[in-house]
Design an enzyme around this catalytic site. Sequence first.
Site, mmCIF file in Angstrom:
data_model
loop_
_atom_site.group_PDB
_atom_site.id
_atom_site.type_symbol
_atom_site.label_atom_id
_atom_site.label_comp_id
_atom_site.label_asym_id
_atom_site.label_seq_id
_atom_site.Cartn_x
_atom_site.Cartn_y
_atom_site.Cartn_z
ATOM 1 N N LYS A 1 3.324 -11.233 -0.825
ATOM 2 C CA LYS A 1 4.571 -10.545 -0.552
ATOM 3 C C LYS A 1 5.893 -11.266 -0.561
ATOM 4 O O LYS A 1 6.684 -10.871 -0.763
ATOM 5 C CB LYS A 1 4.265 -9.910 0.719
ATOM 6 C CG LYS A 1 3.376 -8.621 0.684
ATOM 7 C CD LYS A 1 3.816 -7.398 0.157
ATOM 8 C CE LYS A 1 2.849 -6.274 0.330
ATOM 9 N NZ LYS A 1 3.720 -5.064 -0.091
ATOM 10 N N ASP B 1 -1.168 6.308 -7.745
ATOM 11 C CA ASP B 1 -2.056 5.500 -7.084
ATOM 12 C C ASP B 1 -3.548 5.425 -7.401
ATOM 13 O O ASP B 1 -4.066 6.371 -8.297
ATOM 14 C CB ASP B 1 -2.268 6.187 -5.493
ATOM 15 C CG ASP B 1 -2.771 5.882 -4.547
ATOM 16 O OD1 ASP B 1 -3.951 5.027 -4.585
ATOM 17 O OD2 ASP B 1 -2.081 5.252 -3.544
ATOM 18 N N GLY C 1 -6.245 4.551 -0.661
ATOM 19 C CA GLY C 1 -5.742 5.682 -0.272
ATOM 20 C C GLY C 1 -6.639 6.961 -0.694
ATOM 21 O O GLY C 1 -7.633 6.630 -1.136
ATOM 22 N N TYR D 1 -1.860 -12.682 1.416
ATOM 23 C CA TYR D 1 -0.941 -11.438 1.528
ATOM 24 C C TYR D 1 0.291 -11.984 1.584
ATOM 25 O O TYR D 1 1.279 -11.358 1.237
ATOM 26 C CB TYR D 1 -1.702 -10.631 2.700
ATOM 27 C CG TYR D 1 -1.036 -9.275 3.063
ATOM 28 C CD1 TYR D 1 -0.845 -8.248 2.108
ATOM 29 C CD2 TYR D 1 -0.479 -9.028 4.313
ATOM 30 C CE1 TYR D 1 -0.154 -7.157 2.286
ATOM 31 C CE2 TYR D 1 0.305 -8.059 4.302
ATOM 32 C CZ TYR D 1 0.489 -6.669 3.460
ATOM 33 O OH TYR D 1 0.915 -5.796 3.886
ATOM 34 N N GLY E 1 -1.569 6.495 -0.022
ATOM 35 C CA GLY E 1 -2.018 5.652 1.271
ATOM 36 C C GLY E 1 -1.284 6.332 2.687
ATOM 37 O O GLY E 1 -0.786 7.392 2.605
ATOM 38 N N PHE E 2 -1.629 5.572 3.461
ATOM 39 C CA PHE E 2 -1.153 5.971 4.746
ATOM 40 C C PHE E 2 0.517 6.346 4.829
ATOM 41 O O PHE E 2 0.972 7.271 5.038
ATOM 42 C CB PHE E 2 -1.398 4.936 5.842
ATOM 43 C CG PHE E 2 -0.444 4.719 7.008
ATOM 44 C CD1 PHE E 2 -0.510 5.940 8.036
ATOM 45 C CD2 PHE E 2 -0.158 3.560 7.583
ATOM 46 C CE1 PHE E 2 0.346 5.869 8.973
ATOM 47 C CE2 PHE E 2 0.586 3.537 8.649
ATOM 48 C CZ PHE E 2 0.908 4.630 9.532
ATOM 49 N N ILE E 3 1.273 5.261 4.624
ATOM 50 C CA ILE E 3 2.836 5.212 4.690
ATOM 51 C C ILE E 3 3.170 6.102 3.534
ATOM 52 O O ILE E 3 4.125 7.111 3.854
ATOM 53 C CB ILE E 3 3.576 4.023 4.707
ATOM 54 C CG1 ILE E 3 3.090 3.005 5.890
ATOM 55 C CG2 ILE E 3 4.945 4.312 4.749
ATOM 56 C CD1 ILE E 3 3.546 1.627 6.063
ATOM 57 N N THR F 1 -3.363 -7.610 -7.566
ATOM 58 C CA THR F 1 -2.501 -6.287 -7.311
ATOM 59 C C THR F 1 -1.145 -6.794 -6.630
ATOM 60 O O THR F 1 -0.167 -6.159 -7.187
ATOM 61 C CB THR F 1 -3.271 -5.653 -6.240
ATOM 62 O OG1 THR F 1 -4.469 -5.220 -6.906
ATOM 63 C CG2 THR F 1 -2.576 -4.303 -5.930
#
Length: 335
Positions: free
Chosen positions: A153, A31, A36, A149, A10-12, A95
């Site tokens: 989290k 992944d 991603g 979300y 993914g991005f980070i 997820t």
Amino acid sequence: MKTTITGGAGFIGSHLVEHLLAAGDEVTVLDNLSTGRLENLRSVIGHRKFHFVEGDILDKSAVDKVVSGSDRVFHLAAAVGVNLIVEHPLESLRTNIHGTEVVLDSVLEAGASLLLASTSEIYGKNASDSLSEEADRILGSALKSRWTYAAAKGIDEAFAHAYWREFGLRVAIVRLFNTVGPRQTGRYGMVVPRLVKQALTGQPLTVYGDGKQTRCFSYVGDIVPAITRISAESSAYGNAYNLGGSYEISILTLAERIVELLGSKSDISLVPYEQAYAEGYEDMRRRVPDNSKARQLVGFDPKTTLDEIIKNVAAEQRPPKTGDPVQWKVTMAIN
Ligand code: NAD
């Protein structure tokens, strides 16, 4: 150091992979390539210390296989982005809650340490001047998928904390505030890449609501080294750390700045939330981090300015052509 990164395509995650390989780690990415892309890992594919496993964090045996033998794990895999969460609430919940539980179990069994990526979203509608890690969480209705979300989290953090307290799992938590940079995609509702793309393609920049909602953007090149340092601090176990930018800006001003900086001819168009998202969508008016805990622990002091962030995002979206008056270069901090 043998390191596993879930969500490393993914991005980070992909920036973290590069950072850790440069530091000498052997890095394995797990992944499922949902948001991603292998393209994000182009610079490291073929590196002798890099391994990629396509698999899902919901699959315990796949997670066990990559995590066993690891010294540390960075858990970044998640369903991310407001659009994705609102459109696929059930998959996102699975997820983001069950997936994390699987990772926690595997890491515990492997005897590794864990860095859990959480989010400023968990503070919800708390618009305090600067949010410390102890700040209250103000979430909307549990029936609004927009909040799932943040809820998931929050549960992840509670799980991680309980694994630390009851089993002695060496786990630290980072709460990221609007991290931005090259490879972030605007597809799932991320504002900076979306506005930059609109500015570069001559489309109107669509700003939701009245545009007066504010955020503090931080650069991935400042965040990745901080995450890495926090993961190496034993005093961080059982704790959470805010990591965000220090410059507060409204989304309307951000759009204006993007237009000006990129020399775009695009207009800015205000779009009601009901048009952008499902009816009843709620946004946060303000989101400002208190970074002092991370500053004390690892000297966190994000240096990249918003203008540099915008230029780097634009540089990736529009590779400079010969004769282009502005030759921007994507720059990444390595340490
Ligand atoms: P991203 O979507 O680019 O990365 C998430 C990665 O996880 C993707 O590569 C995706 O394919 C993978 N993934 C998703 N579900 C998976 C599954 N079931 N099994 C295996 N892999 C799966 O998003 P990002 O911005 O790089 O976010 C990384 C982490 O940082 C996430 O945990 C996110 O919640 C957190 N975070 C990001 C931001 C931000 O501003 N970018 C802010 C707060 C928190």
